[in-house]
Motif scaffolding. Structure first.
Motif, mmCIF file in Angstrom:
data_model
loop_
_atom_site.group_PDB
_atom_site.id
_atom_site.type_symbol
_atom_site.label_atom_id
_atom_site.label_comp_id
_atom_site.label_asym_id
_atom_site.label_seq_id
_atom_site.Cartn_x
_atom_site.Cartn_y
_atom_site.Cartn_z
ATOM 1 N N GLN A 97 0.826 -1.203 0.000
ATOM 2 C CA GLN A 97 0.000 0.000 0.000
ATOM 3 C C GLN A 97 0.864 1.259 0.000
ATOM 4 O O GLN A 97 0.538 2.262 -0.665
ATOM 5 N N THR A 98 1.971 1.224 0.733
ATOM 6 C CA THR A 98 2.869 2.378 0.765
ATOM 7 C C THR A 98 3.513 2.600 -0.598
ATOM 8 O O THR A 98 3.615 3.745 -1.078
ATOM 9 N N LEU A 100 2.280 1.654 -3.495
ATOM 10 C CA LEU A 100 1.252 2.119 -4.415
ATOM 11 C C LEU A 100 0.938 3.597 -4.196
ATOM 12 O O LEU A 100 0.767 4.358 -5.164
ATOM 13 N N ALA A 101 0.868 4.026 -2.934
ATOM 14 C CA ALA A 101 0.592 5.435 -2.644
ATOM 15 C C ALA A 101 1.703 6.333 -3.184
ATOM 16 O O ALA A 101 1.441 7.427 -3.699
ATOM 17 N N ALA A 102 2.947 5.868 -3.069
ATOM 18 C CA ALA A 102 4.060 6.659 -3.594
ATOM 19 C C ALA A 102 3.991 6.762 -5.116
ATOM 20 O O ALA A 102 4.236 7.833 -5.689
ATOM 21 N N LYS A 103 3.633 5.667 -5.785
ATOM 22 C CA LYS A 103 3.502 5.705 -7.238
ATOM 23 C C LYS A 103 2.375 6.643 -7.666
ATOM 24 O O LYS A 103 2.539 7.433 -8.599
ATOM 25 N N VAL A 104 1.257 6.550 -6.962
ATOM 26 C CA VAL A 104 0.113 7.400 -7.303
ATOM 27 C C VAL A 104 0.478 8.871 -7.138
ATOM 28 O O VAL A 104 0.146 9.719 -7.977
ATOM 29 N N SER A 105 1.172 9.198 -6.042
ATOM 30 C CA SER A 105 1.540 10.591 -5.799
ATOM 31 C C SER A 105 2.489 11.107 -6.878
ATOM 32 O O SER A 105 2.353 12.254 -7.343
ATOM 33 N N PHE A 106 3.430 10.286 -7.290
ATOM 34 C CA PHE A 106 4.404 10.717 -8.301
ATOM 35 C C PHE A 106 3.763 10.833 -9.679
ATOM 36 O O PHE A 106 3.949 11.832 -10.384
ATOM 37 N N VAL A 107 2.985 9.825 -10.058
ATOM 38 C CA VAL A 107 2.409 9.801 -11.403
ATOM 39 C C VAL A 107 1.338 10.870 -11.561
ATOM 40 O O VAL A 107 1.199 11.474 -12.632
ATOM 41 N N SER A 108 0.582 11.147 -10.506
ATOM 42 C CA SER A 108 -0.497 12.130 -10.612
ATOM 43 C C SER A 108 0.029 13.501 -11.005
ATOM 44 O O SER A 108 -0.650 14.264 -11.710
#
Length: 240
Positions: A97-98, A100-108
């Motif tokens: 989950q951590t 995935l959250a880091a990927k989402v924050s970067f890609v967004s």
């Protein structure tokens, strides 16, 4: 005199009580008396004890104690093993989950850059070094799990599409709602939607929708007839 002769005829017996044999020099076995050889007579109440199994009438208390301790230690080990397995599962889930959250924050933060690349490609400006840089950025985001969605002809899904215009079908009969135009591409990572696709939709007869599109919509839980939510939540909006 006759008595003396009879007394002289009796053989004389000598007993050698030396403990060491004078010829071999080895110790002689000691003779035990009849009293020592005979087993002492008991009263019939003596108990026979097995040095391994303990008393004949039950289990040795020491064995019972050790057995209970072994069972207790085994239960403790099983409990600790189960707790550790649960901890490992929670730790793995939290780590995923951590990440995935880091990927989402970067890609967004790069979605607007992808929009610029797409608009430049539509106008024929994505060439040369600019195109090479765009391809590299797109490759990195693809490795991170970014997936675009939203294409003309897809069935409308209010969970993934944001409809800004709705064209009703002409005539009667069963219809389905499909995407007629994609104004802005949608993106997702794994099962998390980063941004819904901005689209216009149109009602079409069911016979015009391909079986592949209907099967894909069924797998994704999409209602082929469209949703019922209001504008701004992904539901097609009927123009005034």
């Amino acid at each position: 005199m006759a008595g003396d002769e009879e007394q002289q005829d009796e053989p004389v017996t000598f007993r050698d009580r030396r403990k060491v044999d004078p010829e071999t020099g080895e110790a002689r076995p000691q003779e035990t008396g009849a009293a020592e050889q005979a087993a002492p007579a008991g009263d019939g109440t003596d108990q026979i004890v097995d040095p391994v199994a303990g008393p004949a009438d039950g289990v040795d208390p020491e064995v019972e104690k050790l057995t209970a301790e072994v069972a207790e230690r085994t239960a403790d080990l099983q409990r600790v093993t189960a707790e550790y397995a649960n901890y490992r599962r929670r730790a793995d889930r939290d780590r995923e989950q951590t990440q995935l959250a880091a990927k989402v924050s970067f890609v967004s933060d790069l979605l607007t850059v992808l929009d610029d690349f797409e608009r430049a490609e539509q106008h024929g400006d994505l060439t040369g070094a600019f195109k090479s840089a765009a391809d590299k950025v797109g490759g990195v985001l693809t490795k991170l799990g970014l997936e675009p969605f939203g294409a003309e002809g897809e069935l409308f899904d209010p969970q993934r599409h944001e409809a800004v215009q709705h064209e009703p079908a002409e005539g009667s009969g069963p219809t389905v709602t499909v995407l007629s135009a994609v104004l802005r591409r949608g993106y997702r990572i794994s099962d998390r939607v980063l941004r819904p696709a901005m689209v216009t939709v149109q009602d079409r007869p069911e016979a015009e929708v391909s079986p592949e599109a209907r099967a894909e919509a069924a797998e994704g839980g999409t209602d082929p007839a469209g949703g019922d939510a209001g504008p701004g939540t992904g539901e097609p909006e009927n123009p005034a």
